[in-house]
Scaffold this active site. Structure first.
Site, PDB file in Angstrom:
ATOM      1  N   TYR A 157       0.841  -1.205   0.000  1.00  0.00           N
ATOM      2  CA  TYR A 157       0.000   0.000   0.000  1.00  0.00           C
ATOM      3  C   TYR A 157       0.879   1.261   0.000  1.00  0.00           C
ATOM      4  O   TYR A 157       0.633   2.207  -0.764  1.00  0.00           O
ATOM      5  CB  TYR A 157      -0.894  -0.033   1.241  1.00  0.00           C
ATOM      6  CG  TYR A 157      -1.906   1.078   1.323  1.00  0.00           C
ATOM      7  CD1 TYR A 157      -3.017   1.089   0.469  1.00  0.00           C
ATOM      8  CD2 TYR A 157      -1.779   2.110   2.244  1.00  0.00           C
ATOM      9  CE1 TYR A 157      -3.956   2.105   0.549  1.00  0.00           C
ATOM     10  CE2 TYR A 157      -2.718   3.122   2.323  1.00  0.00           C
ATOM     11  CZ  TYR A 157      -3.809   3.116   1.481  1.00  0.00           C
ATOM     12  OH  TYR A 157      -4.735   4.126   1.564  1.00  0.00           O
ATOM     13  N   ALA A 158       1.925   1.252   0.847  1.00  0.00           N
ATOM     14  CA  ALA A 158       2.785   2.441   0.958  1.00  0.00           C
ATOM     15  C   ALA A 158       3.506   2.730  -0.354  1.00  0.00           C
ATOM     16  O   ALA A 158       3.664   3.895  -0.743  1.00  0.00           O
ATOM     17  CB  ALA A 158       3.786   2.251   2.095  1.00  0.00           C
TER      18      ALA A 158
HETATM   19  N1  LIG Z   1      -9.406   3.786   4.983  1.00  0.00           N
HETATM   20  C1  LIG Z   1      -8.197   4.292   5.213  1.00  0.00           C
HETATM   21  O1  LIG Z   1      -7.588   4.055   6.267  1.00  0.00           O
HETATM   22  C2  LIG Z   1      -7.573   5.211   4.205  1.00  0.00           C
HETATM   23  C3  LIG Z   1      -6.575   6.086   4.650  1.00  0.00           C
HETATM   24  C4  LIG Z   1      -5.955   6.906   3.732  1.00  0.00           C
HETATM   25  C5  LIG Z   1      -6.325   6.873   2.392  1.00  0.00           C
HETATM   26  N2  LIG Z   1      -7.293   6.006   1.988  1.00  0.00           N
HETATM   27  C6  LIG Z   1      -7.630   5.997   0.548  1.00  0.00           C
HETATM   28  O2  LIG Z   1      -8.960   6.431   0.405  1.00  0.00           O
HETATM   29  C7  LIG Z   1      -9.506   5.874  -0.803  1.00  0.00           C
HETATM   30  C8  LIG Z   1     -10.893   5.317  -0.507  1.00  0.00           C
HETATM   31  O3  LIG Z   1     -10.752   4.216   0.368  1.00  0.00           O
HETATM   32  P1  LIG Z   1     -11.791   3.849   1.508  1.00  0.00           P
HETATM   33  O4  LIG Z   1     -11.038   3.830   2.758  1.00  0.00           O
HETATM   34  O5  LIG Z   1     -13.019   4.661   1.388  1.00  0.00           O
HETATM   35  O6  LIG Z   1     -12.055   2.325   1.115  1.00  0.00           O
HETATM   36  P2  LIG Z   1     -13.372   1.521   0.709  1.00  0.00           P
HETATM   37  O7  LIG Z   1     -14.449   1.790   1.673  1.00  0.00           O
HETATM   38  O8  LIG Z   1     -12.917   0.119   0.492  1.00  0.00           O
HETATM   39  O9  LIG Z   1     -13.777   2.209  -0.689  1.00  0.00           O
HETATM   40  C9  LIG Z   1     -13.025   2.015  -1.840  1.00  0.00           C
HETATM   41  C10 LIG Z   1     -13.810   2.574  -3.018  1.00  0.00           C
HETATM   42  O10 LIG Z   1     -13.051   2.408  -4.207  1.00  0.00           O
HETATM   43  C11 LIG Z   1     -13.848   1.737  -5.178  1.00  0.00           C
HETATM   44  N3  LIG Z   1     -12.996   0.966  -6.063  1.00  0.00           N
HETATM   45  C12 LIG Z   1     -12.054   0.043  -5.743  1.00  0.00           C
HETATM   46  N4  LIG Z   1     -11.507  -0.472  -6.864  1.00  0.00           N
HETATM   47  C13 LIG Z   1     -12.115   0.160  -7.899  1.00  0.00           C
HETATM   48  C14 LIG Z   1     -12.004   0.056  -9.317  1.00  0.00           C
HETATM   49  N5  LIG Z   1     -11.146  -0.796  -9.907  1.00  0.00           N
HETATM   50  N6  LIG Z   1     -12.795   0.832 -10.091  1.00  0.00           N
HETATM   51  C15 LIG Z   1     -13.676   1.692  -9.522  1.00  0.00           C
HETATM   52  N7  LIG Z   1     -13.823   1.836  -8.201  1.00  0.00           N
HETATM   53  C16 LIG Z   1     -13.063   1.070  -7.411  1.00  0.00           C
HETATM   54  C17 LIG Z   1     -14.818   0.885  -4.345  1.00  0.00           C
HETATM   55  O11 LIG Z   1     -16.005   0.640  -5.062  1.00  0.00           O
HETATM   56  P3  LIG Z   1     -16.388  -0.715  -5.819  1.00  0.00           P
HETATM   57  O12 LIG Z   1     -15.861  -1.857  -5.004  1.00  0.00           O
HETATM   58  O13 LIG Z   1     -17.863  -0.628  -5.904  1.00  0.00           O
HETATM   59  O14 LIG Z   1     -15.730  -0.598  -7.148  1.00  0.00           O
HETATM   60  C18 LIG Z   1     -15.128   1.849  -3.213  1.00  0.00           C
HETATM   61  O15 LIG Z   1     -16.111   2.777  -3.613  1.00  0.00           O
HETATM   62  C19 LIG Z   1      -8.510   4.814  -1.286  1.00  0.00           C
HETATM   63  O16 LIG Z   1      -7.793   5.341  -2.369  1.00  0.00           O
HETATM   64  C20 LIG Z   1      -7.601   4.610  -0.093  1.00  0.00           C
HETATM   65  O17 LIG Z   1      -6.289   4.260  -0.487  1.00  0.00           O
HETATM   66  C21 LIG Z   1      -7.937   5.208   2.860  1.00  0.00           C
END
Ligand SMILES: NC(=O)c1ccc[n+]([C@@H]2O[C@H](COP(=O)([O-])OP(=O)(O)OC[C@H]3O[C@@H](n4cnc5c(N)ncnc54)[C@H](OP(=O)(O)O)[C@@H]3O)[C@@H](O)[C@H]2O)c1
Length: 287
Positions: A157-158
């Site tokens: 991830y990092a």
């Molecule tokens: N949660 C954390 O701790 C955290 C911290 C820092 C940054 N982030 C970043 O925040 C962003 C959102 O993550 P989240 O935490 O909200 O996770 P999440 O709840 O798992 O949501 C991920 C989203 O991305 C979509 N997605 C994944 N693969 C995709 C693809 N190939 N095409 C289109 N959509 C896709 C998923 O929708 P579908 O499965 O319906 O496609 C879902 O809407 C990510 O980029 C993550 O790296 C998260």
């Protein structure tokens, strides 16, 4: 970008749940028009209905951001319907937990690169010509604190989050001189489904006592970043201590990362304020 988002067209990827859903709803509250993208049509329809209830005009387009054709169709659909795109929030992504010595590590890197980096590149390359023609717009890329300081067992991830930071840095300089702004957001651990498959004991050690941010905290930061033309936002602000330590020396960065594994220290640094990630996820099964 004008502070008023009324009728501005905001395209959010990964809008079906978690941070993307919260970002979509935050812009809906600001009066924006939304284009929502993610793979799961059912969940997208649910978010579409929540945003409509807030008074927003919404187009949702089930899209896999790793598919160039699907992304082309997404942007064409947005332009056919609304004729412009003012804000792109590149948020879609995945995350895997696992040590560098694990058999799955290389696959984890490939899959995460595909979804979180190449997806972002695909969407940006399609939307940027629209912003250039308009002469204005904003792009917000979702990275992570892990995009500036890696933790053990979170290498795949990092690696990708560092790549997202570098991509954002290059992009910002390539569009400089016009009215296109680029922001990168670096949230700490956030209470979403992203890591729910990981066992608590497998989590990167500094996460063990950490209280996650809420998706709404991150969404507010995204709106403010666009409004105030912020180049980089780190959330929570106390995470800057870790990044500052890392910038001074990896030794100092590692000392702070190790210190975070101890609850009293995590508490003093403001990173442990209540429930842990797994406790939060368990108490809100549909984040
Ligand atoms: N949660 C954390 O701790 C955290 C911290 C820092 C940054 N982030 C970043 O925040 C962003 C959102 O993550 P989240 O935490 O909200 O996770 P999440 O709840 O798992 O949501 C991920 C989203 O991305 C979509 N997605 C994944 N693969 C995709 C693809 N190939 N095409 C289109 N959509 C896709 C998923 O929708 P579908 O499965 O319906 O496609 C879902 O809407 C990510 O980029 C993550 O790296 C998260």
């Amino acid at each position: 970008m004008n502070a008023d988002f009324t009728h501005k067209v905001v395209l959010v990827t990964g809008a079906s749940r978690g941070i993307g859903r919260a970002v979509a709803l935050a812009f809906a509250r600001e009066g924006a028009t939304l284009v929502l993208a993610a793979r799961s049509a059912d969940r997208l329809a649910q978010v579409e209905s929540e945003a409509r209830d807030l008074g927003s005009e919404v187009l949702s387009v089930p899209t896999d951001v790793t598919s160039r054709d699907a992304v082309a169709a997404l942007v064409d659909a947005a332009m056919d319907r609304f004729g412009r795109i003012d804000v792109l929030v590149n948020n879609a992504g995945i995350g895997k937990v696992g040590a560098i010595e694990s058999a799955a590590f290389e696959d984890d890197v490939r899959q995460t690169l595909q979804a979180s980096l190449f997806g972002m590149i695909n969407v940006t390359q399609r939307v940027l010509p629209v912003l250039r023609r308009q002469g204005s717009g904003a792009i917000v890329n979702m990275s992570s604190v892990m995009g500036r300081k890696a933790f053990s067992r979170f290498g795949s991830y990092a690696i990708v989050m560092h790549a997202v930071s570098a991509f954002s840095d290059s992009l910002r300089q390539e569009v400089a001189g016009g009215d296109i702004q680029v922001s990168v957001i670096h949230p700490a651990l956030t209470a979403t489904d992203l890591l729910k498959e990981a066992e608590e004991a497998e989590m990167p050690p500094p996460f063990r006592h950490m209280t996650p941010l809420s998706s709404e905290d991150v969404a507010r930061a995204v709106v403010v970043a666009v409004r105030r033309r912020r180049r980089r936002v780190v959330l929570p602000r106390t995470a800057n201590m870790l990044l500052l330590g890392e910038a001074l020396s990896p030794r100092v960065g590692d000392v702070i990362a190790t210190a975070l594994t101890r609850r009293p220290i995590a508490r003093v640094l403001g990173m442990s304020r209540g429930k842990t990630y797994h406790e939060t996820i368990a108490s809100h099964p549909s984040l």
